[in-house]
Design an enzyme around this catalytic site. Structure first.
Site, PDB file in Angstrom:
ATOM      1  N   LYS A  46      25.130   9.628  -9.738  1.00 32.85           N
ATOM      2  CA  LYS A  46      24.980   9.396 -11.188  1.00 32.85           C
ATOM      3  C   LYS A  46      23.529   9.517 -11.669  1.00 32.85           C
ATOM      4  CE  LYS A  46      28.189   9.294 -12.712  1.00 32.85           C
ATOM      5  NZ  LYS A  46      29.055  10.529 -12.704  1.00 32.85           N
ATOM      6  N   GLY A  47      22.715  10.255 -10.912  1.00 33.25           N
ATOM      7  CA  GLY A  47      21.312  10.412 -11.304  1.00 33.25           C
ATOM      8  C   GLY A  47      21.038  11.663 -12.116  1.00 33.25           C
ATOM      9  N   GLY A  48      21.937  12.656 -11.977  1.00 36.19           N
ATOM     10  CA  GLY A  48      21.724  13.950 -12.626  1.00 36.19           C
ATOM     11  C   GLY A  48      21.660  15.083 -11.612  1.00 36.19           C
ATOM     12  N   THR A  49      22.299  14.867 -10.450  1.00 39.53           N
ATOM     13  CA  THR A  49      22.213  15.861  -9.371  1.00 39.53           C
ATOM     14  C   THR A  49      22.968  17.144  -9.705  1.00 39.53           C
ATOM     15  OG1 THR A  49      24.120  14.903  -8.214  1.00 39.53           O
ATOM     16  CG2 THR A  49      21.932  14.078  -7.595  1.00 39.53           C
ATOM     17  N   ARG A  50      24.140  17.010 -10.351  1.00 34.68           N
ATOM     18  CA  ARG A  50      24.907  18.203 -10.707  1.00 34.68           C
ATOM     19  C   ARG A  50      24.135  19.040 -11.722  1.00 34.68           C
ATOM     20  NH1 ARG A  50      27.829  21.668  -8.465  1.00 34.68           N
ATOM     21  NH2 ARG A  50      28.863  19.934  -7.410  1.00 34.68           N
ATOM     22  N   LYS A 252      31.039  14.790 -17.289  1.00 34.43           N
ATOM     23  CA  LYS A 252      29.616  14.478 -17.396  1.00 34.43           C
ATOM     24  C   LYS A 252      29.295  13.968 -18.794  1.00 34.43           C
ATOM     25  CE  LYS A 252      29.169  15.781 -13.262  1.00 34.43           C
ATOM     26  NZ  LYS A 252      29.036  14.725 -12.260  1.00 34.43           N
ATOM     27  N   THR A 255      30.971   8.265 -22.259  1.00 35.21           N
ATOM     28  CA  THR A 255      30.484   7.143 -23.063  1.00 35.21           C
ATOM     29  C   THR A 255      30.587   5.860 -22.234  1.00 35.21           C
ATOM     30  OG1 THR A 255      31.476   8.285 -24.938  1.00 35.21           O
ATOM     31  CG2 THR A 255      30.657   6.055 -25.336  1.00 35.21           C
ATOM     32  N   HIS A 256      29.502   5.126 -22.145  1.00 34.83           N
ATOM     33  CA  HIS A 256      29.506   3.883 -21.364  1.00 34.83           C
ATOM     34  C   HIS A 256      30.122   2.745 -22.168  1.00 34.83           C
ATOM     35  CE1 HIS A 256      25.894   5.220 -18.644  1.00 34.83           C
ATOM     36  NE2 HIS A 256      26.896   6.060 -18.627  1.00 34.83           N
TER      37      HIS A 256
END
EC number: 2.8.2.-
Length: 289
Positions: A46-50, A252, A255-256
């Protein structure tokens, strides 16, 4: 390019990224060879790897596996020959890459990667541990709507405010602790830390650092991106091997859910000392506090 990840977690951009073949007729002819990766995106979930991998695949000298191989955590017994077979064919001067974000928190991964090749370049995309944890919870919630609330999972005991550090959503964000394990096997200069926040705010700037680290010509620039207001993410004007604009998939930028501000504050206080240690270790202030 719709290959699924092992374990059925669908991610955009599967397959071995056939696009580079279009730019390199030799690859279409089945030339080139499968090589073990010289660079791996090892974290974080969930860091932005994709996003980072999809952006990097625009570069003509980057070839990457679409799905997450999970070799150094779940499939290690299958052996390096199996792993290598998953890789795309490359020509001289091209870099082979993969990304599996769980490596960063896997105890055995550093020694295993080092024994494959001491010179492997490692990339870690990091993000504010509090928003990372909420994002992680949001992903789980989308798959299992019956799970307990974020708040009840965060605390061992709500009254005392004791945080349950064994919950993976919280554990993963203690970056300094995980990094210590990697530094037993790799010099810090062989690990690049990418800011997940900056990757969204200034993708070209962050990609400049990554291309430099990988020894690639700076080909990916701001001309490659446009900002999609609906998703709140940068998208590619042309994705790898395509002339169409490309945004990351539906999974991706979820909404949290709203989390009680007191809970968020408790977590900020919990992570602060670990963040400070991480800033010291990396020589970078990620601005999370």
């Amino acid at each position: 390019s719709g290959a699924e990840e092992p374990a059925g977690a669908a991610e955009p951009g599967g397959g071995s990224g056939g696009g580079a073949a279009g730019r390199h007729p030799a690859l279409l002819l089945g030339e080139g060879s499968k090589r073990l990766p010289q660079a791996i995106i090892i974290g974080v979930k969930k860091g932005g790897t994709r996003a980072l991998l999809e952006f990097l695949r625009v570069h003509p000298d980057v070839r990457a596996v679409g799905a997450e191989p999970h070799f150094f955590d779940r499939n290690y017994e299958r052996g390096l020959a199996w792993y290598r077979e998953l890789m795309p064919r490359t020509l001289e001067g091209q870099i082979t890459m993969e990304k599996t974000p769980s490596y960063f928190v896997t105890k055995e991964a550093p020694a295993r990667i080092s024994s494959m090749s001491k010179g492997t370049k490692l990339i870690v995309v990091v993000r504010d541990p509090v928003t990372r944890a909420i994002s992680d919870y949001t992903q789980t919630l989308s798959k299992k709507p019956d799970i307990p609330t974020f708040e009840s999972l965060t605390f061992k005991n709500r009254t005392t405010g004791l945080i349950d550090t064994s919950w993976s959503a919280i554990q993963i964000g203690i970056y300094a602790k995980h990094l210590e394990n990697w530094l037993l096997h790799f010099p810090i200069g062989q690990i690049l830390f990418v800011s997940g926040e900056r990757l969204i705010r200034d993708p070209a700037g962050e990609l400049g650092r990554v291309q430099d680290f990988l020894g690639l010509k700076r080909i990916i620039t701001d001309k490659h991106f446009y900002f999609n207001k609906t998703k709140g993410f940068p998208c590619l004007k042309k994705a790898e091997g395509s002339s169409k604009p490309h945004c990351l998939g539906k999974t991706k930028g979820r909404t949290h859910p709203d989390i009680d501000q007191d809970v968020v504050q408790r977590l900020r206080d919990f992570y602060r000392p670990f963040n400070m240690k991480f800033y010291q270790m990396t020589g970078q202030d990620f601005g999370w506090d």
